[in-house]
Design a protein around this motif. Structure first.
Motif, PDB file in Angstrom:
ATOM      1  N   ALA A 197      40.327 -39.794  -3.303  1.00 32.71           N
ATOM      2  CA  ALA A 197      41.450 -39.665  -4.236  1.00 32.71           C
ATOM      3  C   ALA A 197      40.943 -39.039  -5.528  1.00 32.71           C
ATOM      4  O   ALA A 197      40.568 -39.726  -6.474  1.00 32.71           O
ATOM      5  CB  ALA A 197      42.078 -41.033  -4.495  1.00 32.71           C
ATOM      6  N   ILE A 198      40.900 -37.701  -5.566  1.00 28.20           N
ATOM      7  CA  ILE A 198      40.485 -36.997  -6.777  1.00 28.20           C
ATOM      8  C   ILE A 198      41.665 -36.975  -7.741  1.00 28.20           C
ATOM      9  O   ILE A 198      42.766 -36.571  -7.381  1.00 28.20           O
ATOM     10  CB  ILE A 198      40.036 -35.562  -6.459  1.00 28.20           C
ATOM     11  CG1 ILE A 198      38.864 -35.588  -5.478  1.00 28.20           C
ATOM     12  CG2 ILE A 198      39.662 -34.827  -7.724  1.00 28.20           C
ATOM     13  CD1 ILE A 198      38.381 -34.208  -5.113  1.00 28.20           C
ATOM     14  N   THR A 199      41.418 -37.411  -8.953  1.00 26.87           N
ATOM     15  CA  THR A 199      42.441 -37.370  -9.981  1.00 26.87           C
ATOM     16  C   THR A 199      42.518 -35.957 -10.531  1.00 26.87           C
ATOM     17  O   THR A 199      41.595 -35.488 -11.198  1.00 26.87           O
ATOM     18  CB  THR A 199      42.118 -38.365 -11.106  1.00 26.87           C
ATOM     19  OG1 THR A 199      41.967 -39.664 -10.548  1.00 26.87           O
ATOM     20  CG2 THR A 199      43.216 -38.366 -12.142  1.00 26.87           C
ATOM     21  N   SER A 200      43.596 -35.264 -10.193  1.00 29.99           N
ATOM     22  CA  SER A 200      43.769 -33.879 -10.623  1.00 29.99           C
ATOM     23  C   SER A 200      45.029 -33.763 -11.443  1.00 29.99           C
ATOM     24  O   SER A 200      46.042 -34.412 -11.149  1.00 29.99           O
ATOM     25  CB  SER A 200      43.850 -32.940  -9.407  1.00 29.99           C
ATOM     26  OG  SER A 200      42.657 -33.016  -8.646  1.00 29.99           O
ATOM     27  N   GLY A 201      44.948 -32.972 -12.460  1.00 28.91           N
ATOM     28  CA  GLY A 201      46.105 -32.758 -13.313  1.00 28.91           C
ATOM     29  C   GLY A 201      45.802 -31.722 -14.367  1.00 28.91           C
ATOM     30  O   GLY A 201      44.821 -30.994 -14.283  1.00 28.91           O
ATOM     31  N   GLU A 202      46.665 -31.680 -15.368  1.00 29.12           N
ATOM     32  CA  GLU A 202      46.493 -30.701 -16.427  1.00 29.12           C
ATOM     33  C   GLU A 202      45.248 -30.977 -17.264  1.00 29.12           C
ATOM     34  O   GLU A 202      44.721 -30.078 -17.909  1.00 29.12           O
ATOM     35  CB  GLU A 202      47.729 -30.694 -17.330  1.00 29.12           C
ATOM     36  CG  GLU A 202      49.007 -30.259 -16.616  1.00 29.12           C
ATOM     37  CD  GLU A 202      50.180 -30.263 -17.553  1.00 29.12           C
ATOM     38  OE1 GLU A 202      49.983 -30.680 -18.726  1.00 29.12           O
ATOM     39  OE2 GLU A 202      51.274 -29.855 -17.140  1.00 29.12           O
ATOM     40  N   ASN A 203      44.762 -32.229 -17.230  1.00 27.87           N
ATOM     41  CA  ASN A 203      43.635 -32.593 -18.068  1.00 27.87           C
ATOM     42  C   ASN A 203      42.292 -32.451 -17.371  1.00 27.87           C
ATOM     43  O   ASN A 203      41.259 -32.648 -18.004  1.00 27.87           O
ATOM     44  CB  ASN A 203      43.784 -34.035 -18.568  1.00 27.87           C
ATOM     45  CG  ASN A 203      45.059 -34.221 -19.368  1.00 27.87           C
ATOM     46  OD1 ASN A 203      45.425 -33.356 -20.148  1.00 27.87           O
ATOM     47  ND2 ASN A 203      45.740 -35.331 -19.162  1.00 27.87           N
ATOM     48  N   GLY A 204      42.276 -32.120 -16.096  1.00 28.00           N
ATOM     49  CA  GLY A 204      41.013 -31.940 -15.409  1.00 28.00           C
ATOM     50  C   GLY A 204      41.013 -32.567 -14.031  1.00 28.00           C
ATOM     51  O   GLY A 204      42.019 -33.124 -13.569  1.00 28.00           O
ATOM     52  N   GLN A 211      31.719 -41.049  -4.837  1.00 28.60           N
ATOM     53  CA  GLN A 211      32.362 -40.253  -3.790  1.00 28.60           C
ATOM     54  C   GLN A 211      32.178 -38.753  -4.067  1.00 28.60           C
ATOM     55  O   GLN A 211      33.089 -37.959  -3.894  1.00 28.60           O
ATOM     56  CB  GLN A 211      33.846 -40.597  -3.706  1.00 28.60           C
ATOM     57  CG  GLN A 211      34.118 -42.061  -3.394  1.00 28.60           C
ATOM     58  CD  GLN A 211      35.593 -42.329  -3.142  1.00 28.60           C
ATOM     59  OE1 GLN A 211      36.317 -41.487  -2.604  1.00 28.60           O
ATOM     60  NE2 GLN A 211      36.045 -43.512  -3.531  1.00 28.60           N
ATOM     61  N   THR A 212      30.982 -38.403  -4.460  1.00 32.85           N
ATOM     62  CA  THR A 212      30.712 -37.014  -4.822  1.00 32.85           C
ATOM     63  C   THR A 212      30.820 -36.096  -3.620  1.00 32.85           C
ATOM     64  O   THR A 212      31.421 -35.008  -3.689  1.00 32.85           O
ATOM     65  CB  THR A 212      29.315 -36.898  -5.454  1.00 32.85           C
ATOM     66  OG1 THR A 212      29.259 -37.736  -6.619  1.00 32.85           O
ATOM     67  CG2 THR A 212      29.011 -35.462  -5.845  1.00 32.85           C
ATOM     68  N   ILE A 213      30.225 -36.499  -2.498  1.00 32.96           N
ATOM     69  CA  ILE A 213      30.210 -35.623  -1.316  1.00 32.96           C
ATOM     70  C   ILE A 213      31.629 -35.332  -0.842  1.00 32.96           C
ATOM     71  O   ILE A 213      31.992 -34.179  -0.575  1.00 32.96           O
ATOM     72  CB  ILE A 213      29.367 -36.252  -0.204  1.00 32.96           C
ATOM     73  CG1 ILE A 213      27.907 -36.382  -0.650  1.00 32.96           C
ATOM     74  CG2 ILE A 213      29.454 -35.422   1.075  1.00 32.96           C
ATOM     75  CD1 ILE A 213      27.008 -37.039   0.370  1.00 32.96           C
ATOM     76  N   ALA A 214      32.424 -36.367  -0.736  1.00 31.47           N
ATOM     77  CA  ALA A 214      33.799 -36.161  -0.282  1.00 31.47           C
ATOM     78  C   ALA A 214      34.617 -35.354  -1.278  1.00 31.47           C
ATOM     79  O   ALA A 214      35.543 -34.633  -0.898  1.00 31.47           O
ATOM     80  CB  ALA A 214      34.460 -37.522  -0.031  1.00 31.47           C
ATOM     81  N   ILE A 269      25.101 -33.024  -4.622  1.00 32.03           N
ATOM     82  CA  ILE A 269      25.431 -34.314  -4.006  1.00 32.03           C
ATOM     83  C   ILE A 269      24.617 -35.461  -4.589  1.00 32.03           C
ATOM     84  O   ILE A 269      24.831 -36.626  -4.227  1.00 32.03           O
ATOM     85  CB  ILE A 269      25.227 -34.257  -2.477  1.00 32.03           C
ATOM     86  CG1 ILE A 269      23.753 -34.039  -2.140  1.00 32.03           C
ATOM     87  CG2 ILE A 269      26.104 -33.167  -1.865  1.00 32.03           C
ATOM     88  CD1 ILE A 269      23.474 -34.026  -0.639  1.00 32.03           C
ATOM     89  N   GLY A 270      23.669 -35.160  -5.488  1.00 31.86           N
ATOM     90  CA  GLY A 270      22.910 -36.216  -6.134  1.00 31.86           C
ATOM     91  C   GLY A 270      21.610 -36.565  -5.465  1.00 31.86           C
ATOM     92  O   GLY A 270      20.944 -37.524  -5.887  1.00 31.86           O
ATOM     93  N   ALA A 271      21.205 -35.821  -4.418  1.00 30.36           N
ATOM     94  CA  ALA A 271      19.932 -36.104  -3.755  1.00 30.36           C
ATOM     95  C   ALA A 271      18.742 -35.602  -4.557  1.00 30.36           C
ATOM     96  O   ALA A 271      17.613 -36.048  -4.347  1.00 30.36           O
ATOM     97  CB  ALA A 271      19.916 -35.467  -2.363  1.00 30.36           C
ATOM     98  N   SER A 272      18.975 -34.671  -5.477  1.00 26.62           N
ATOM     99  CA  SER A 272      17.920 -34.132  -6.324  1.00 26.62           C
ATOM    100  C   SER A 272      18.352 -34.276  -7.778  1.00 26.62           C
ATOM    101  O   SER A 272      19.489 -33.949  -8.119  1.00 26.62           O
ATOM    102  CB  SER A 272      17.658 -32.653  -5.996  1.00 26.62           C
ATOM    103  OG  SER A 272      16.649 -32.116  -6.834  1.00 26.62           O
ATOM    104  N   PRO A 273      17.480 -34.775  -8.639  1.00 26.37           N
ATOM    105  CA  PRO A 273      17.893 -35.006 -10.038  1.00 26.37           C
ATOM    106  C   PRO A 273      18.096 -33.695 -10.785  1.00 26.37           C
ATOM    107  O   PRO A 273      17.408 -32.703 -10.567  1.00 26.37           O
ATOM    108  CB  PRO A 273      16.722 -35.799 -10.622  1.00 26.37           C
ATOM    109  CG  PRO A 273      15.539 -35.405  -9.794  1.00 26.37           C
ATOM    110  CD  PRO A 273      16.072 -35.169  -8.409  1.00 26.37           C
ATOM    111  N   GLU A 274      19.056 -33.695 -11.703  1.00 25.26           N
ATOM    112  CA  GLU A 274      19.317 -32.565 -12.587  1.00 25.26           C
ATOM    113  C   GLU A 274      19.765 -33.128 -13.935  1.00 25.26           C
ATOM    114  O   GLU A 274      20.938 -33.431 -14.131  1.00 25.26           O
ATOM    115  CB  GLU A 274      20.388 -31.644 -12.011  1.00 25.26           C
ATOM    116  CG  GLU A 274      20.580 -30.369 -12.812  1.00 25.26           C
ATOM    117  CD  GLU A 274      21.617 -29.452 -12.193  1.00 25.26           C
ATOM    118  OE1 GLU A 274      21.778 -28.333 -12.705  1.00 25.26           O
ATOM    119  OE2 GLU A 274      22.268 -29.852 -11.223  1.00 25.26           O
TER     120      GLU A 274
END
Length: 547
Positions: A197-204, A211-214, A269-274
């Motif tokens: 459930a990605i929160t999408s709208g005018e604000n972003g 749930q980064t991968i999905a 996906i978070g497997a490598s640090p940045e």
């Protein structure tokens, strides 16, 4: 355990909107910023209206005008764009102290532990959107657990997946052209695809924590910040979504498309640090001195300058910086202040070279009812690189040059500049032109680069050059034997020439509209050596006098 959260802010129309902000709505037509690529002008940044007309970044200006004849343009100014982007980076520190740049038109904020101060991530994104709209800027926002995922959501969540070089829609491709079926991450073959459930709208676009991968699986592979050639190669074999890369064996993917694909995928996906590495704040070089009682005597003010200059120079030296201009602020007891400035011809962090320049300004100081606070700041600084010498003799020669040569000249220029201004002390630089009056340029000594060597010419040039003055010929058959100049008759004893000088045909100079000139060096019986030229038969002028 609290998850790390990252916000990415993308300004898709930054270059164009920066220019439009200056005009404040006076430009109502499609607008674009163009950049020069060799002999070709291409679109660098577009306004919203230009984007709606079907124009795209990187398109040639001629093609863009064919699609949109009323397109208005301005030349790209990278220095102004960089300054504006730096100001935006400072502005976003109100939301998080950790802000870094993402390319030329993006910012990345580490908002871990900051969102609750604004009422949550959605409220924080709403506040960012509202403030960017007040700044007359367009901003796309993405929030996720990683820098790569936030970058992808900000730039690609609003875009439909485009068909690539094969021309086929991804949903219509045969199953055989897709990645081989095996156990998927997060689900078994044949099972239902996980939903997020990605929160999408005018604000972003906000991806839920964990749930980064999905959240990014259905985005195009371009959202991984890949090289254009790599993204095109992946599209040619049917790998267009990030999910397609997750389904493939890692070794085979790296062997065919390079290790950069796996690096970007792991970062997303978070497997490598940045990490988010904020820019270092600019250094401020200033010292301050407060007095228990107001001072006003010149001796006391000079003593205060001595106490301020030493720690200031120590700080400059520790940062390997040199000062070009210092500013002394004197705060009086009646809540008024006076500012005194002094400039140096060469950058330095030597107190013995800066102090005399400030001492020369003491007669200008008006203490009034007394001075409570003195503040000394280096407002113009430059990096100073240490010089490595090849041996003791080289070091001794350099020290001698500093004492008796370059630094002595710089000290003299600085002292003169403290009285009449550094801009008033100029020097001549050679210019690349055959026109006599354009062979030199004048620039301030303190701010000019070392002038190149004067190549000059093998032919003589006058010591004094002035605007051409008419010369009356007494004998047309022998023009240089006797002539009148400045109401005085001259007789020539020697004449060298002619030297032909043609005007610069690419420039319209009113003084050279008469065409080609033939110059002669004429020595007269009366003594002066004159520089005469002829433009037409019996049309002579004097352009200079030799010393």
């Amino acid at each position: 355990m609290r998850h790390r959260r990252v916000m990415s802010i993308w300004f898709p129309h930054l270059g164009a909107e920066r220019v439009l902000r200056v005009h404040r709505g006076s430009i109502l037509h499609p607008f674009a910023v163009v950049s020069e690529a060799g002999q070709l002008l291409t679109l660098h940044s577009l306004s919203r209206l230009a984007k709606e007309k079907g124009l795209s970044v990187g398109q040639s200006l001629s093609d863009a005008r064919a699609l949109c004849p009323d397109l208005l343009t301005a030349l790209h100014d990278p220095i102004s764009d960089e300054s504006f982007m730096a100001a935006l980076q400072r502005w976003t520190t109100q939301f998080s102290p950790w802000v870094s740049r993402q390319g030329d038109n993006g910012l990345c904020l580490d908002i871990s532990g900051c969102a609750h101060l604004f009422g949550g991530e959605e409220a924080m994104a709403r506040k960012v959107t509202e403030q960017t709209e007040n700044l007359e800027l367009t901003a796309h926002i993405g929030i996720a657990d990683t820098v790569g995922a936030a970058w992808a959501l900000a730039r690609f969540s609003n875009q439909a997946l485009e068909s690539n070089l094969t021309g086929d829609a991804i949903e219509q491709e045969a199953r055989a052209t897709r990645s081989k079926a095996f156990k998927r991450r997060n689900w078994e073959r044949g099972g239902a695809r996980p939903e997020v459930a990605i929160t999408s709208g005018e604000n972003g676009h906000i991806a839920p924590s964990g749930q980064t991968i999905a959240a990014i699986a259905q985005l195009p592979v371009n959202a991984l910040r890949l090289q254009p050639g790599t993204a095109t190669a992946l599209a040619r074999v049917g790998l267009r979504r990030i999910q397609d890369l997750l389904d493939l064996p890692r070794k085979a993917l790296a062997r065919r498309f390079g290790a950069d694909v796996l690096t970007r995928l792991d970062q997303a996906i978070g497997a490598s640090p940045e990490p988010v590495s904020p820019s270092k704040p600019p250094s401020h070089f200033a010292t301050r001195l407060s007095f228990p009682d107001p001072i006003g005597l010149p001796e006391d003010i000079e003593a205060g300058i001595q106490r301020l200059i030493v720690p200031l120079c120590e700080k400059l030296k520790s940062e390997a910086m040199g000062c070009r201009k210092v500013q002394l602020t004197l705060m009086r007891s009646d809540s008024t202040h006076q500012i005194i400035e002094a400039g140096l011809a060469r950058a330095s962090h030597d107190a013995d070279r800066i102090t005399p320049l400030l001492t020369l300004q003491l007669p200008k100081i008006e203490p009034g009812h007394g001075i409570d606070v003195m503040r000394l700041q280096a407002i113009v600084v430059e990096p100073l690189s240490p010089q490595q010498h090849s041996g003791p003799m080289d070091a001794l020669a350099a020290a001698h040059s500093r004492r008796n040569g370059d630094m002595a000249e710089a000290d003299l220029i600085g002292r003169l500049g403290a009285r009449i201004g550094l801009e008033a002390i100029t020097q001549l630089h050679p210019a690349d032109s055959t026109i006599p009056e354009k062979t030199e340029t004048r620039s301030p000594v303190a701010y000019a680069q070392n002038p190149p060597e004067w190549k000059g010419t093998t032919l003589p040039r006058p010591t004094l050059l002035f605007m051409p003055e008419p010369v009356k010929i007494q004998r047309p058959n022998d023009p240089l034997s006797e002539f009148t100049w400045r109401r005085r008759v001259y007789r020539a004893v020697d004449a060298i020439g002619p030297e032909r000088i043609a005007p610069e045909w690419w420039l319209d100079d009113p003084n050279w509209r008469t065409g080609v000139r033939d110059y002669w060096v004429v020595t007269t019986e009366q003594g002066p050596r004159l520089w005469l030229f002829k433009t037409q038969p019996n049309a002579w002028s004097c352009h200079g006098v030799f010393g």
